[in-house]
Design a protein around this motif. Structure first.
Motif, PDB file in Angstrom:
ATOM      1  N   ASN A  32      53.439  39.794  27.583  1.00 41.51           N
ATOM      2  CA  ASN A  32      51.998  39.536  27.552  1.00 41.51           C
ATOM      3  C   ASN A  32      51.445  39.475  28.972  1.00 41.51           C
ATOM      4  OD1 ASN A  32      51.979  39.083  24.650  1.00 41.51           O
ATOM      5  ND2 ASN A  32      53.027  37.152  25.097  1.00 41.51           N
ATOM      6  N   VAL A  33      50.294  40.109  29.175  1.00 44.98           N
ATOM      7  CA  VAL A  33      49.684  40.162  30.497  1.00 44.98           C
ATOM      8  C   VAL A  33      48.563  39.135  30.593  1.00 44.98           C
ATOM      9  CG1 VAL A  33      48.452  41.607  32.162  1.00 44.98           C
ATOM     10  CG2 VAL A  33      50.257  42.610  30.732  1.00 44.98           C
ATOM     11  N   ILE A  34      48.569  38.395  31.690  1.00 46.80           N
ATOM     12  CA  ILE A  34      47.515  37.418  31.958  1.00 46.80           C
ATOM     13  C   ILE A  34      46.351  38.133  32.627  1.00 46.80           C
ATOM     14  CG2 ILE A  34      46.924  35.339  33.276  1.00 46.80           C
ATOM     15  CD1 ILE A  34      49.885  34.518  32.990  1.00 46.80           C
ATOM     16  N   GLY A  35      45.140  37.928  32.115  1.00 43.78           N
ATOM     17  CA  GLY A  35      43.956  38.512  32.735  1.00 43.78           C
ATOM     18  C   GLY A  35      43.907  40.017  32.635  1.00 43.78           C
ATOM     19  N   ASP A  36      43.385  40.642  33.686  1.00 41.70           N
ATOM     20  CA  ASP A  36      43.158  42.091  33.738  1.00 41.70           C
ATOM     21  C   ASP A  36      44.390  42.772  34.316  1.00 41.70           C
ATOM     22  OD1 ASP A  36      42.345  44.682  34.134  1.00 41.70           O
ATOM     23  OD2 ASP A  36      40.554  44.169  35.311  1.00 41.70           O
ATOM     24  N   LYS A  37      45.104  43.537  33.489  1.00 40.86           N
ATOM     25  CA  LYS A  37      46.341  44.168  33.954  1.00 40.86           C
ATOM     26  C   LYS A  37      46.097  45.246  34.991  1.00 40.86           C
ATOM     27  CE  LYS A  37      46.592  47.618  30.241  1.00 40.86           C
ATOM     28  NZ  LYS A  37      47.409  48.130  29.104  1.00 40.86           N
ATOM     29  N   ASN A  38      44.862  45.767  35.074  1.00 42.19           N
ATOM     30  CA  ASN A  38      44.570  46.856  36.003  1.00 42.19           C
ATOM     31  C   ASN A  38      43.968  46.376  37.316  1.00 42.19           C
ATOM     32  OD1 ASN A  38      45.372  48.940  34.152  1.00 42.19           O
ATOM     33  ND2 ASN A  38      43.444  48.602  33.043  1.00 42.19           N
ATOM     34  N   ALA A  39      43.672  45.088  37.414  1.00 47.43           N
ATOM     35  CA  ALA A  39      43.026  44.568  38.620  1.00 47.43           C
ATOM     36  C   ALA A  39      43.964  44.658  39.816  1.00 47.43           C
ATOM     37  CB  ALA A  39      42.592  43.127  38.396  1.00 47.43           C
ATOM     38  N   ASN A  40      43.387  44.975  40.975  1.00 47.31           N
ATOM     39  CA  ASN A  40      44.166  45.052  42.215  1.00 47.31           C
ATOM     40  C   ASN A  40      43.338  44.442  43.332  1.00 47.31           C
ATOM     41  OD1 ASN A  40      45.717  45.624  44.423  1.00 47.31           O
ATOM     42  ND2 ASN A  40      45.855  47.824  44.068  1.00 47.31           N
ATOM     43  N   TYR A  41      43.742  43.282  43.798  1.00 51.72           N
ATOM     44  CA  TYR A  41      43.013  42.572  44.853  1.00 51.72           C
ATOM     45  C   TYR A  41      43.766  42.586  46.181  1.00 51.72           C
ATOM     46  CZ  TYR A  41      40.612  40.841  40.707  1.00 51.72           C
ATOM     47  OH  TYR A  41      39.931  40.757  39.523  1.00 51.72           O
ATOM     48  N   VAL A  42      44.798  43.442  46.277  1.00 52.59           N
ATOM     49  CA  VAL A  42      45.591  43.501  47.493  1.00 52.59           C
ATOM     50  C   VAL A  42      44.844  44.302  48.544  1.00 52.59           C
ATOM     51  CG1 VAL A  42      47.804  44.146  48.501  1.00 52.59           C
ATOM     52  CG2 VAL A  42      47.696  43.391  46.107  1.00 52.59           C
ATOM     53  N   ALA A  43      44.565  43.662  49.680  1.00 50.15           N
ATOM     54  CA  ALA A  43      43.869  44.342  50.777  1.00 50.15           C
ATOM     55  C   ALA A  43      44.818  45.306  51.491  1.00 50.15           C
ATOM     56  CB  ALA A  43      43.322  43.314  51.755  1.00 50.15           C
ATOM     57  N   ALA A  44      44.252  46.163  52.322  1.00 52.08           N
ATOM     58  CA  ALA A  44      45.057  47.161  53.031  1.00 52.08           C
ATOM     59  C   ALA A  44      46.122  46.512  53.907  1.00 52.08           C
ATOM     60  CB  ALA A  44      44.145  48.052  53.868  1.00 52.08           C
ATOM     61  N   ASN A  45      45.845  45.289  54.392  1.00 54.28           N
ATOM     62  CA  ASN A  45      46.816  44.609  55.248  1.00 54.28           C
ATOM     63  C   ASN A  45      47.814  43.764  54.447  1.00 54.28           C
ATOM     64  OD1 ASN A  45      45.245  42.469  54.421  1.00 54.28           O
ATOM     65  ND2 ASN A  45      44.578  41.878  56.479  1.00 54.28           N
ATOM     66  N   GLY A  46      47.723  43.831  53.123  1.00 52.44           N
ATOM     67  CA  GLY A  46      48.685  43.131  52.271  1.00 52.44           C
ATOM     68  C   GLY A  46      48.257  41.775  51.780  1.00 52.44           C
ATOM     69  N   TYR A  47      47.244  41.170  52.405  1.00 51.08           N
ATOM     70  CA  TYR A  47      46.790  39.845  51.980  1.00 51.08           C
ATOM     71  C   TYR A  47      46.019  39.949  50.660  1.00 51.08           C
ATOM     72  CZ  TYR A  47      48.128  37.715  56.432  1.00 51.08           C
ATOM     73  OH  TYR A  47      48.836  37.229  57.500  1.00 51.08           O
ATOM     74  N   VAL A  48      46.040  38.864  49.882  1.00 50.49           N
ATOM     75  CA  VAL A  48      45.282  38.766  48.641  1.00 50.49           C
ATOM     76  C   VAL A  48      44.292  37.619  48.805  1.00 50.49           C
ATOM     77  CG1 VAL A  48      45.385  38.466  46.142  1.00 50.49           C
ATOM     78  CG2 VAL A  48      47.281  39.601  47.343  1.00 50.49           C
ATOM     79  N   LEU A  49      43.068  37.946  49.151  1.00 47.43           N
ATOM     80  CA  LEU A  49      42.078  36.927  49.493  1.00 47.43           C
ATOM     81  C   LEU A  49      40.871  36.940  48.568  1.00 47.43           C
ATOM     82  CD1 LEU A  49      42.166  37.266  53.399  1.00 47.43           C
ATOM     83  CD2 LEU A  49      43.508  35.762  51.919  1.00 47.43           C
ATOM     84  N   THR A  50      40.944  37.757  47.523  1.00 49.50           N
ATOM     85  CA  THR A  50      39.885  37.795  46.517  1.00 49.50           C
ATOM     86  C   THR A  50      40.521  37.811  45.137  1.00 49.50           C
ATOM     87  OG1 THR A  50      39.801  40.223  46.550  1.00 49.50           O
ATOM     88  CG2 THR A  50      38.314  39.048  48.049  1.00 49.50           C
ATOM     89  N   GLY A  51      39.689  37.687  44.113  1.00 53.45           N
ATOM     90  CA  GLY A  51      40.183  37.717  42.742  1.00 53.45           C
ATOM     91  C   GLY A  51      40.487  36.330  42.216  1.00 53.45           C
ATOM     92  N   PRO A  52      40.548  36.189  40.902  1.00 52.45           N
ATOM     93  CA  PRO A  52      40.782  34.877  40.300  1.00 52.45           C
ATOM     94  C   PRO A  52      42.197  34.364  40.572  1.00 52.45           C
ATOM     95  CG  PRO A  52      40.831  36.582  38.619  1.00 52.45           C
ATOM     96  CD  PRO A  52      40.374  37.246  39.887  1.00 52.45           C
ATOM     97  N   GLU A  53      42.310  33.035  40.620  1.00 49.61           N
ATOM     98  CA  GLU A  53      43.597  32.364  40.801  1.00 49.61           C
ATOM     99  C   GLU A  53      43.825  31.440  39.610  1.00 49.61           C
ATOM    100  OE1 GLU A  53      44.304  31.464  45.332  1.00 49.61           O
ATOM    101  OE2 GLU A  53      42.299  30.783  44.763  1.00 49.61           O
ATOM    102  N   PHE A  54      45.018  31.523  39.030  1.00 50.61           N
ATOM    103  CA  PHE A  54      45.308  30.775  37.815  1.00 50.61           C
ATOM    104  C   PHE A  54      46.519  29.857  38.005  1.00 50.61           C
ATOM    105  CE2 PHE A  54      43.888  35.028  35.945  1.00 50.61           C
ATOM    106  CZ  PHE A  54      42.559  34.638  35.842  1.00 50.61           C
ATOM    107  N   LEU A  55      46.634  28.925  37.087  1.00 46.47           N
ATOM    108  CA  LEU A  55      47.831  28.096  36.952  1.00 46.47           C
ATOM    109  C   LEU A  55      48.290  28.233  35.509  1.00 46.47           C
ATOM    110  CD1 LEU A  55      49.719  26.030  38.344  1.00 46.47           C
ATOM    111  CD2 LEU A  55      48.247  24.230  37.408  1.00 46.47           C
ATOM    112  N   SER A  56      49.562  28.611  35.315  1.00 46.75           N
ATOM    113  CA  SER A  56      50.061  28.895  33.970  1.00 46.75           C
ATOM    114  C   SER A  56      51.292  28.061  33.656  1.00 46.75           C
ATOM    115  CB  SER A  56      50.411  30.383  33.820  1.00 46.75           C
ATOM    116  OG  SER A  56      49.272  31.202  33.968  1.00 46.75           O
ATOM    117  N   VAL A  57      51.389  27.683  32.380  1.00 50.47           N
ATOM    118  CA  VAL A  57      52.572  27.024  31.845  1.00 50.47           C
ATOM    119  C   VAL A  57      53.288  28.009  30.937  1.00 50.47           C
ATOM    120  CG1 VAL A  57      53.452  25.086  30.481  1.00 50.47           C
ATOM    121  CG2 VAL A  57      51.424  24.771  31.928  1.00 50.47           C
ATOM    122  N   PHE A  58      54.610  28.162  31.141  1.00 50.09           N
ATOM    123  CA  PHE A  58      55.419  29.086  30.358  1.00 50.09           C
ATOM    124  C   PHE A  58      56.451  28.313  29.533  1.00 50.09           C
ATOM    125  CE2 PHE A  58      53.948  31.358  34.076  1.00 50.09           C
ATOM    126  CZ  PHE A  58      53.597  32.616  33.602  1.00 50.09           C
TER     127      PHE A  58
END
Length: 620
Positions: free
Chosen positions: A234-260
């Motif tokens: 099962n995929v959390i959120g949008d499976k096609n979303a890509n928030y990785v910047a050209a320099n590798g950092y991820v500074l945008t997009g939603p942030e979640f906390l999940s229990v498995f």
């Protein structure tokens, strides 16, 4: 959702529940006997098992051997009452052979433990091999943690698998963090892939595995993002979303906390991570280094039930958010925020965190406090104390000076703008007991430091660091010579002194000659985390009170659990039933891995450990 987050940040600490009575026991794992049997060769098999924290003092044990389908044979003429190991000297292992124990209470045998099975012709080796399945190309086995995922009373292993990774200060694309859960027989339970929108590195992803809802089975808590995939696909959120910047950092997009779910890896709930990024520069820099510094832990904040605490920041702004899981809902207990406008006095609590964390009941009220580097947070989310001594890379918390009441903290400091590169303080008040200056400019940084009892000539723990000298727990210089290892410790041989663990070997400090001798070299194995040279895990997960060490093989095809076969004259209940030690194993993998300590003095001249105030939770 923004209003909810704001409410949590600025009001939940006030509304947090009152602590439970200190007399009410903590809910702990219903562990089995943890029987383990290792072929030593020449017809010898070393068998050891757990003494539980709830066992009566007069409990003893009979040891049984069963060959194939024949009737079991009792090996002990009299029940063993003084230790929890046995050496079978008449086992050829020509056929499949099992070992189990039966507790004896008031002269009556209790039901048999779960057996440990050795295959016919099992090789003579000091480790248990867990073959790794489906490891992606280019990935390595990294940090591990344990939890009883299926409720059978024995631990499963969760391993963090890493591909390309980066420190927060470094640009570059990383590979998705991957987690797998294994039973000790090598059965793969599930695989979780956090996806490309979670950056890989020691400071980004902290895994918390614990039975949070008291159903007898452990859950796993992780920071997730769009595209994270659970153990069922099962995929959390949008499976096609890509928030990785050209320099590798991820500074945008939603942030979640999940229990498995621990058994299946299924995601049970997902909420917004607290705190959200906000403005990147508000965390201390504009490129995302200080923003994405995460820590995490488990703590008994009401004294009875475990809570998960997720943290963000320690160089500048610092936030700790405590959550409770009831099996269906993840709810906020409190939030500590150094930028809380309702608590302007917390502004001076910025920048006090370490690359690690510790949890202990420092004031003896039955509830836990969180030692966050140079400061401590009370069980209700309020600030307990702030030494203002600043950031550091390593920290140890235990009863290191048995002559003093309560617990102590040994902490080291990076580039200190104060007199102390290393310091030893009262864990309850933060009051300095002793300290030593750091290095000289331009390198005042004290990068390594440990506290273990390695010398019986001085009472309590000895302390040393990357600075010169070996100190006793009073701050006295006892030797200019010190161990080369300034890393991990392990209780391995038969005495209560701690051995030295570094890289892929275990050493013993000889206090008479100021030298080390190798007790174990794990050939074919490698340590993790670069120059940190840490094991995948060091914890008392099997057998008697001493610790096991998990290393990965150099080819990343196996995890190997090394178990001591050295006889001991000590009988101590499993360290995993000491609440502080168990929580330390839960946070051991966080950031710069640190060794676990119990909440009592375990060293030369120790008294009998106090009985833990716990109740064992059986699966529902």
């Amino acid at each position: 959702m923004d209003k909810l987050i704001a409410s949590m940040l600025f009001a939940s600490a006030i509304a947090s529940a009152l602590p439970a009575s200190a007399a009410e026991p903590r809910q702990m794992e219903n562990l089995g006997r943890g029987v383990v049997a290792l072929n030593q060769g020449e017809g010898k098999v070393y068998v050891s098992w757990r003494l539980l924290g709830t066992d009566p003092d007069d409990i003893s044990f009979n040891v049984y051997r069963q060959i194939a389908d024949t009737a079991p044979v009792k090996l002990t003429p009299q029940p063993i009452a003084n230790v929890t190991f046995f050496q079978d000297t008449q086992s050829d292992l020509a056929a499949a052979t099992s070992y189990f124990v039966r507790p004896v209470i008031n002269g009556v045998e209790a039901p048999a433990s779960k057996p440990w099975k050795l295959a016919a012709g099992a090789p003579a080796q000091q480790y248990i091999s867990i073959p790794i399945q489906k490891l992606p190309q280019g990935y390595s086995l990294n940090d591990c943690t344990v939890g009883d995922l299926d409720g059978d009373g024995e631990y499963e292993i969760i391993v963090h698998e890493t591909g390309r990774s980066r420190d927060n200060s470094q640009a570059g694309i990383t590979d998705p963090p991957i987690f797998q859960a294994y039973k000790l027989d090598g059965t793969l339970l599930w695989t979780i892939n956090l996806g490309k929108n979670i950056r890989e590195g020691a400071h980004y992803t902290q895994m918390m595995c614990y039975d949070l809802d008291g159903d007898g089975r452990a859950e796993l808590v992780l920071k997730t993002a769009d595209g994270s995939t659970d153990g069922l696909g099962n995929v959390i959120g949008d499976k096609n979303a890509n928030y990785v910047a050209a320099n590798g950092y991820v500074l945008t997009g939603p942030e979640f906390l999940s229990v498995f779910d621990g058994l299946t890896g299924k995601v049970l709930t997902t909420i917004d991570y607290i705190p959200q990024r906000g403005t990147v520069a508000s965390w201390g820099d504009a490129y995302g280094n200080r923003l994405d510094r995460y820590l995490a832990c488990i703590a008994y904040l009401d004294g009875v039930h475990p809570s998960v605490v997720m943290c963000r920041g320690y160089y500048t702004r610092t936030v700790l958010a405590a959550f409770d899981w009831n099996g269906s809902k993840l709810s906020s207990r409190w939030v500590f925020d150094s930028a809380n406008p309702a608590k302007p006095e917390y502004a001076t609590w910025r920048g006090q965190g370490n690359h690690g964390i510790s949890v202990a009941d420092v004031d003896g009220d039955g509830t836990d406090e969180i030692i966050y580097g140079a400061m401590a947070i009370n069980h209700d989310g309020s600030g307990l104390y702030n030494t203002k001594l600043g950031h550091g890379d390593a920290m140890h918390v235990s009863d290191m000076d048995p002559d003093r009441p309560g617990l102590e903290v040994f902490d080291i400091h990076e580039n200190p703008r104060h007199p102390y590169g290393i310091e030893f303080r009262d864990a309850k008040t933060g009051a300095l007991i002793w300290g030593k200056p750091g290095g000289t400019n331009p390198s005042p940084d004290v990068g390594r430091g440990v506290a273990f009892d390695i010398d019986p000539r001085t009472k309590g723990y000895e302390c040393w660091s990357s600075l010169p000298g070996l100190y006793d727990c009073k701050g006295n210089l006892i030797s200019n010579a010190k161990p080369r290892e300034v890393n991990f410790g392990v209780w391995w041989d038969g005495d209560p002194l701690r051995e030295l663990l570094d890289g892929n070997h275990i050493s013993k400090w000889n206090w008479l000659t100021s030298t080390e001798s190798t007790l174990l070299a794990a050939l074919g194995c490698s340590s993790n985390n670069g120059t940190k040279s840490t094991p995948a895990l060091c914890a008392d997960i099997l057998g008697d009170w001493r610790e096991e060490v998990i290393w990965r093989t150099t080819d990343n095809k196996e995890l190997r659990i090394y178990n001591t076969t050295i006889p001991t004259d000590r009988r101590i209940y499993t360290l995993m039933h000491d609440p502080q030690y168990r929580l330390a194993v839960a946070w051991q993998n966080v950031a710069y891995n640190q060794p676990p300590h119990p909440g009592f003095y375990l060293g030369d001249g120790m008294k009998a450990p106090p009985k833990p105030n716990i109740t064992l939770v059986k699966p529902k």
